[in-house]
Design an enzyme around this catalytic site. Sequence first.
Site, PDB file in Angstrom:
ATOM      1  N   CYS A 100       0.817  -1.213   0.000  1.00 35.13           N
ATOM      2  CA  CYS A 100       0.000   0.000   0.000  1.00 35.13           C
ATOM      3  C   CYS A 100       0.850   1.262   0.000  1.00 35.13           C
ATOM      4  O   CYS A 100       0.319   2.364  -0.107  1.00 35.13           O
ATOM      5  CB  CYS A 100      -0.966  -0.005   1.177  1.00 35.13           C
ATOM      6  SG  CYS A 100      -2.128  -1.368   1.071  1.00 35.13           S
TER       7      CYS A 100
ATOM      8  N   CYS B   5     -14.234  -0.195   7.387  1.00 35.76           N
ATOM      9  CA  CYS B   5     -13.290  -0.817   6.448  1.00 35.76           C
ATOM     10  C   CYS B   5     -13.276   0.009   5.161  1.00 35.76           C
ATOM     11  O   CYS B   5     -14.336   0.399   4.670  1.00 35.76           O
ATOM     12  CB  CYS B   5     -13.724  -2.235   6.094  1.00 35.76           C
ATOM     13  SG  CYS B   5     -13.844  -3.352   7.507  1.00 35.76           S
TER      14      CYS B   5
ATOM     15  N   HIS C  51      -9.441   3.602  -1.708  1.00 37.34           N
ATOM     16  CA  HIS C  51      -8.079   3.094  -1.576  1.00 37.34           C
ATOM     17  C   HIS C  51      -7.676   2.233  -2.775  1.00 37.34           C
ATOM     18  O   HIS C  51      -7.433   1.049  -2.647  1.00 37.34           O
ATOM     19  CB  HIS C  51      -7.975   2.291  -0.268  1.00 37.34           C
ATOM     20  CG  HIS C  51      -6.620   1.774   0.057  1.00 37.34           C
ATOM     21  ND1 HIS C  51      -5.452   2.352  -0.392  1.00 37.34           N
ATOM     22  CD2 HIS C  51      -6.239   0.717   0.816  1.00 37.34           C
ATOM     23  CE1 HIS C  51      -4.418   1.654   0.068  1.00 37.34           C
ATOM     24  NE2 HIS C  51      -4.859   0.666   0.796  1.00 37.34           N
TER      25      HIS C  51
END
Lengths: 143, 403
Positions: free
Chosen positions: B84, B220, B350
Amino acid sequence: MGDETAPDEIGPKQMAMVEYLKLGDDPHLVAYVCDACGATYFDRRNACAACGARDFSTGRLANTGAVRTFTIVHRAARGVPAPYVSAVVDLDGGGRVKSNIINIEPTPSNVSLGMRVRLATYVTATDDDGNEAVAFGYEPEAA
Amino acid sequence: MSNQDPVWILGTSMTKFGRYADKDLIDLAAEASLGALDDGGVTMAEMDVLAAGCLYEANGGVGQRLQKQLGQTGIPVYNVANACATGATAVRTVMMAIKAGEAQMGLAVGVEQMGKMGMLGADRAARSDKQVFERKGRFGSVVGVEGRLGTNMMPGVFAQAGMEYAYENDGVGFEQFAKVAQKNHEHSTLNPLAQYRKAFTLDEVMSSEVIAYPNTLLMCCPTGDGSAAVVLVSDEKLKTLPREQQRRAVKVSASVLTSDPWTEGCQVQPDVNTLTRNAADAAYEDSGVDPADLDLVELHDCFATAELRHYDNLRLCEPGGAGEWIDKGGPWRDGEIPVNVSGGLLSKGHPIGATGVANLFEVATHVRGEAGDRQVPDAKVGLAHVIGLGSSCGVHILERSGL
């Protein structure tokens, strides 16, 4: 982890699901321990990630400890029964291990941080030859 | 140039994060890249280096495929992947080329197209039991470990990271974690580039579907598609450019990348803290910026449980005081140090490779005073943080030009 005396298989029927679980009358975990710095590992090693040394001994870990952290998994990987409790346990005398908390209802009220637990084993899968894979988890010490 | 001279962001852009069934990866990367070039007032022909960050097509030559659309100028291309922290690593790659004196200007782009990928983590599907057991891998396992020996899926791993903080510190529980998500969802309503822009009450956050306790669905981050890009320029080169470009340039006061040093138990439960603290401390030292000086922070809230820990790791709150800090509203946009005014990963989204560049876009846009409805008033300095499990951590500190 071949220099450990306890067997990891009993006869043709039962196998520890990972090599660091030893079965027999006294099931327990073993770890690779760095001869130079004492760091412990469960996987086959090339060298020590903590200090770079290359020599390891095999050491027995305690069967008891305290829950350092946990989560209750509701949406699990395909094929994994849920909900279940995943936890990291600080073992008495050193070493940290991840596994499931078993033999409890998987709800927040039944698991607590710092809870005392002990190792327990169970059959988790059976192959076509009838061999059983034995897993380990931790159950509340009070139970 | 001296390698002590700062490197600057000359231009930056990002796509709205979301799901783009009608576009491909290169469309997204091109949109962000052209946007960053236009924003900087430069062209592909002026770039001396290109770094392209993409995790799921790491072996796909994304940088060169992008050049085929934007301009094949023959410059060196680095295709990078670093979990990430992939986007931050692309930025650092260009920065190192400039610091090394090999380039005066470069383009860093992060991109990902994930669609509805579902939960990420080791053993995405549990290994099916063998017909006949046979030992495999470094643990000599005969069956899959996921769900048998705990979880390695992301929601659970980061739930455990948060609960470990609760174990070590008072005043941290389900409610404090949930407040993080309540805040970021609220913030996202002001950001037109966010994947989701919907506010939820604390009760709605806490009563949504449990994924991995204490993380509920609303705690989340989603998977998604998107891209972000920056054009970096050397100090020497910047000072040859027109005044307006100098004025809008954003100073990169610190750029740090760390990996996880060995700590007790780190190979059992990833330690996302030590490498973050190391990166933050190095960034504060390099920049001379104190945490109290920060006008905003964009940090890696892949899960609400992670964000809370990072208040402490980034020294935004008193040691051990992250629970108290969220309780008193410290990280809200009108609080002590606004955190994730973009909506964060939880609502902005994301797309992995894009994330570490998009948070630079966000901070740069605020210190330029160009963030529109979500502008943090008079923001001069901000910090951007990403962490990739495995682990890799990038921290950047950006400051208003002053030129």
